[in-house]
Each structure stands twice: as structure tokens, then as C-alpha cells.
Design an enzyme around this catalytic site. Sequence first.
Site, PDB file in Angstrom:
ATOM      1  N   ASP A 103      19.516  50.622  11.589  1.00 37.39           N
ATOM      2  CA  ASP A 103      18.416  49.655  11.484  1.00 37.39           C
ATOM      3  C   ASP A 103      18.922  48.206  11.549  1.00 37.39           C
ATOM      4  OD1 ASP A 103      19.693  49.682   9.098  1.00 37.39           O
ATOM      5  OD2 ASP A 103      17.881  49.818   7.859  1.00 37.39           O
ATOM      6  N   HIS A 105      39.911  40.857  31.138  1.00 34.95           N
ATOM      7  CA  HIS A 105      38.814  40.845  30.164  1.00 34.95           C
ATOM      8  C   HIS A 105      39.253  41.396  28.806  1.00 34.95           C
ATOM      9  CE1 HIS A 105      35.769  40.749  33.709  1.00 34.95           C
ATOM     10  NE2 HIS A 105      36.251  39.555  33.412  1.00 34.95           N
ATOM     11  N   ASP A 155      40.736  32.291  26.054  1.00 35.39           N
ATOM     12  CA  ASP A 155      39.558  31.936  26.843  1.00 35.39           C
ATOM     13  C   ASP A 155      38.377  32.033  25.892  1.00 35.39           C
ATOM     14  OD1 ASP A 155      37.417  31.737  28.572  1.00 35.39           O
ATOM     15  OD2 ASP A 155      38.243  33.105  30.075  1.00 35.39           O
ATOM     16  N   ASP A 191      33.178  26.833  28.445  1.00 35.71           N
ATOM     17  CA  ASP A 191      34.088  27.899  28.876  1.00 35.71           C
ATOM     18  C   ASP A 191      35.462  27.286  29.135  1.00 35.71           C
ATOM     19  OD1 ASP A 191      35.205  30.169  29.957  1.00 35.71           O
ATOM     20  OD2 ASP A 191      33.919  30.239  31.730  1.00 35.71           O
ATOM     21  N   HIS A 251      41.190  36.750  40.848  1.00 32.63           N
ATOM     22  CA  HIS A 251      39.796  36.311  40.649  1.00 32.63           C
ATOM     23  C   HIS A 251      39.561  34.995  41.377  1.00 32.63           C
ATOM     24  CE1 HIS A 251      40.986  33.281  37.629  1.00 32.63           C
ATOM     25  NE2 HIS A 251      41.761  34.199  37.078  1.00 32.63           N
ATOM     26  N   HIS A 272      32.991  29.331  38.622  1.00 33.60           N
ATOM     27  CA  HIS A 272      31.604  29.817  38.664  1.00 33.60           C
ATOM     28  C   HIS A 272      30.713  28.716  38.124  1.00 33.60           C
ATOM     29  CE1 HIS A 272      32.151  30.456  34.317  1.00 33.60           C
ATOM     30  NE2 HIS A 272      33.298  30.999  34.626  1.00 33.60           N
ATOM     31  N   HIS A 302      28.286  32.652  33.270  1.00 37.63           N
ATOM     32  CA  HIS A 302      28.321  32.787  34.733  1.00 37.63           C
ATOM     33  C   HIS A 302      26.900  32.462  35.175  1.00 37.63           C
ATOM     34  CE1 HIS A 302      31.890  35.765  34.195  1.00 37.63           C
ATOM     35  NE2 HIS A 302      32.239  34.514  34.036  1.00 37.63           N
ATOM     36  N   GLU A 333      39.274  27.332  37.226  1.00 34.53           N
ATOM     37  CA  GLU A 333      40.086  28.189  36.368  1.00 34.53           C
ATOM     38  C   GLU A 333      41.098  29.060  37.116  1.00 34.53           C
ATOM     39  OE1 GLU A 333      37.892  31.547  34.634  1.00 34.53           O
ATOM     40  OE2 GLU A 333      36.039  30.614  35.338  1.00 34.53           O
ATOM     41  N   TYR A 363      48.937  36.062  37.010  1.00 32.51           N
ATOM     42  CA  TYR A 363      49.100  37.192  36.089  1.00 32.51           C
ATOM     43  C   TYR A 363      50.159  38.121  36.670  1.00 32.51           C
ATOM     44  CZ  TYR A 363      44.564  35.100  35.277  1.00 32.51           C
ATOM     45  OH  TYR A 363      43.553  34.189  35.077  1.00 32.51           O
ATOM     46  N   ARG A 411      46.253  31.208  32.522  1.00 38.85           N
ATOM     47  CA  ARG A 411      45.047  30.650  33.150  1.00 38.85           C
ATOM     48  C   ARG A 411      44.771  29.311  32.484  1.00 38.85           C
ATOM     49  NH1 ARG A 411      42.024  34.658  32.848  1.00 38.85           N
ATOM     50  NH2 ARG A 411      40.725  34.345  30.999  1.00 38.85           N
ATOM     51  N   GLU A 431      41.546  26.618  32.342  1.00 39.36           N
ATOM     52  CA  GLU A 431      40.137  26.521  32.741  1.00 39.36           C
ATOM     53  C   GLU A 431      39.449  25.326  32.090  1.00 39.36           C
ATOM     54  OE1 GLU A 431      37.655  29.818  31.360  1.00 39.36           O
ATOM     55  OE2 GLU A 431      36.183  29.341  32.906  1.00 39.36           O
TER      56      GLU A 431
HETATM   57  N1  GLY Z   1      35.060  33.376  30.132  1.00 37.39           N
HETATM   58  C1  GLY Z   1      34.583  33.950  31.299  1.00 37.39           C
HETATM   59  C2  GLY Z   1      35.119  33.295  32.476  1.00 37.39           C
HETATM   60  O1  GLY Z   1      36.041  32.516  32.375  1.00 37.39           O
HETATM   61  O2  GLY Z   1      34.632  33.437  33.552  1.00 37.39           O
HETATM   62 MN    MN Z   2      35.008  30.904  33.370  1.00 38.55          MN
HETATM   63 MN    MN Z   3      36.580  31.491  30.605  1.00 35.35          MN
END
Ligand code: GLY
Ligand code: MN
Ligand code: MN
Length: 439
Positions: free
Chosen positions: A38, A242, A259, A270, A349, A353, A360, A383, A387, A405, A407
Site C-alpha cells: 500500500d 547506467h 552523474d 544533468d 553513446h 540530448h 532526456h 557529455e 570507457y 565522462r 557532462e
Molecule cells: N544522466 C543521464 C544522461 O546523462 O543522459
Molecule cells: Mn545527460
Molecule cells: Mn548525465
Amino acid sequence: MKLAKSEYRKRRKALLQHMVPNSIAILPSAPSKKRNRDTEFAYRQDSDFYYLSGVSEADAVLVLVPGREHGEAILFCKEKDPEFERWNGELIGQEQAVADYLFDDSFPIADIDDILPGLLEGKRRVYYSMGLDEKFDRHLMEWINQIRGKVRSGAHPPGEFVALEHTLHDMRLYKSPAEIKVMRKAAQISADAHVLAMQHCRPGMYEYQIEGVLLGEFLRQGARFPAYSSIVGGGANACVLHYVENNAKLNKGDLLLIDAGCELDNYASDITRTFPVSGKFSAPQQALYEVVLAAQAAAIDVALPGNHWNHPHEAAVKTLTQGLVDLKLLNGSVSELIEKEAYRAFYMHRTGHWLGMDVHDVGDYKVGGQWRVLEAGMVFTVEPGLYISPEVTTVDEKWRGIGIRIEDDVLLTRSGNEVLTGGVPKAVADIEALMKTHK
Ligand code: GLY
Ligand code: MN
Ligand code: MN
């Protein structure tokens, strides 16, 4: 920090202008989601619904009817109910929907079955995004069928269903001055949290303890929720794109990739930073880091109005590939390696975005098959990363298990761009200096 209610009304009016005559738009609120037994997940309003209403309640439906005599913007929401409100907090109710939220008209959600078929009847076009909410899709079909059942009494069921997203998401792509103010604040809070994370980090701590520092700072500054699940990955965990377990111990010789970004009034930030757990980069870590940093700078340099969406990605890929060749992680000519996408072994990647109410965010990246031209008011991330999975045996051992990374959130201005997340350092010397100021 919240947007003025008049901003939401302005958006409704703008959308109404885009609708054809004799049409209706219907947007349901997000359903609440059960977590277990619940207990429910913290409620997060659907971004399209919130964009047009500023309303965070579940069990609400927004209806726009251009040219309707008794008001074009209608909110169906729960009726005031002191007993319910004692347990669950204040409801907006019909009066406030009009007085405070500036809707033209408001009805109890319990009456929607009686009222909505009447609003749908005779409309030529229904703007509705089918397939996102199965339960609501079924309701809508029932209302339509109710009208179909009355054709012999002269009722006209709507003939056309059109997705609302196209116009609405194009509106959401261009941020207003008020939205930019909120996004700048969200970016600043997240930057402060990353600075604190660097200052708190010590070998032997657990990733979740650093996550706690980040979330604590978000909350301390009034951002109740992260915009997405925070990634706090030490060592090779940074190579899992991820990674959200955040439960490993931080080792002295490793890098830590974070991140994380807060959400403020439903606007996301982000940020990713990567820094040494010990406060000092090793030579191979620094060499790779400098390549990613240079790639990010190259991408931001071409994030300009008039350039197209893919320019920053192309700039990043070029710098990354050149760097991988210089460090002997790739062999061959840079242009051929780019053509063959050889960099994808280490950079899998894209470089960014759109950013807005959704991390996103919505908005087309291509228009008429071509990359979209960048314009003032758009906000997006830059970003790049590298890797080097521990499993890759084709590269020298010293590189394996390093994930990096960097970003930032970038706002396009008329003359160039503004990095909204510049409050957290990213140059090697600046990170190392900051980390000496331990907390
Ligand atoms: N944190 C998600 C991305 O960097 O796209
Ligand atoms: Mn991002
Ligand atoms: Mn990110």
C-alpha cells in the site's frame, strides 16, 4: 522556486492558437504508481500536463477547446474533501483551479463521464496522445462510443485523432526567460552538490555515501528529487553506462564517476564529473581525462546558433579519436577510424540530448531528415566520455577499467552559449586543488 501561474496560462493560449477550429485537446495527468503493497512512489506529474497546468495532482484531466464560449482551458480535478485532505494534504479543487491556476473553467473529476462526451461531440479533431496511458485510452474510447451510440439522434463523433506532441514538444524545446531562471538554479544546486562530493570523497568510503552527500545537498537547497537515478561509480563501475547500484567501496587508486542532477519545479539538471578518489590523478588517468576534457571543449565551442545538432558530436568524436590514436589505444588514420566508427569501442553513446522538464527532453533532433539547426533558448547536455572496459584485452593494461565522462548543461544564447553548470570544476589542477579542501 516556481514559475508564475500566468506562464502556464500563456502556454495554454499558445497551444490553443495552434489548434484547428472545432477541435479539442485532452491530456490526462500521470497515474500514481504503486511501489509495494500500500505504498506509492513519490508522485511525479507528467511533463506535458505540468507544462500546461502547473498542477501536481493525480486524477486530473486538462482539456482545451478553442472557441468554447464558457472558457477554452478546462481542468478536471478532485473536488475539495476535508476528510481526504486531512490524510493526504490539500487539494486544489474547482475554485482554486480558476482563481489561482487561472483555468477558465473547472469540473470535479468524478463528473468527467457526464461532461467530456458533451465536449467531444461534434468536434472534427481530437488532439490526444494515444498509447501512453492504456487505462485512459480505454476511457476515451468509451466516451467516443457513447457518442457513436447516439448518431441516430444526430450526434457526431469526432473523425480525426491527432497526436499532440508535435506542437507541444516544439514549444517545450525553446525555453522562456522564466524557465531558464529555474534551470540555472537547478544547475547551480547540482554543481554545488558535485563540489561537496569531491570534498567529501575519501578512499574506503562507499559509493552510496557519496550519493548521500549529493542528495543531501539537493534537499538542503530545496530540490526534493533527483532528475534521474544518480550514478556513482568507482573504478571499473564507471564503464557500466547506467550503473546505479552505488554500493561498492571506493579504492585509493581509482577514479570516481558521478552523474547526478537535481530536479527543480520539474526542470532537470544533468552533470557528470570524474575525479580521483585519492585527490590525485595517476598519469594514465590524467592522459585519458585530458582527451575527454578537450573533446568536451571542442563540442561546446561549436554548440552555437546556426550550427546543427550533430556539430558538437562530430567535434567530440574527432577529438576523442585523435586522442585515442595519440595514446595508442587506436591505430590508423583519424579520418578512417572515424569513418569506421572505431571509437565506438570506447565511446558508445552520443554527445548530448535536449534538457528540460525531462532529463532526456522532448523535441526533434532532425527536421525533414536533416539535423536540426540550433537556436537561442535551446538547452542541451554536452557529455563526451571514454570507457575502457576491464575486459578489453587489446589495449595496454594500464588503461583497463578506466571510465570517464564530463557532462555540462549548455544554454544557447543569441550570440553563443552559456554553460549553466560551470560552478563545478573540471580542469585537472582545479579538481585536485578543490579536493585538498576536504570536508
Ligand atoms: N544522466 C543521464 C544522461 O546523462 O543522459
Ligand atoms: Mn545527460
Ligand atoms: Mn548525465
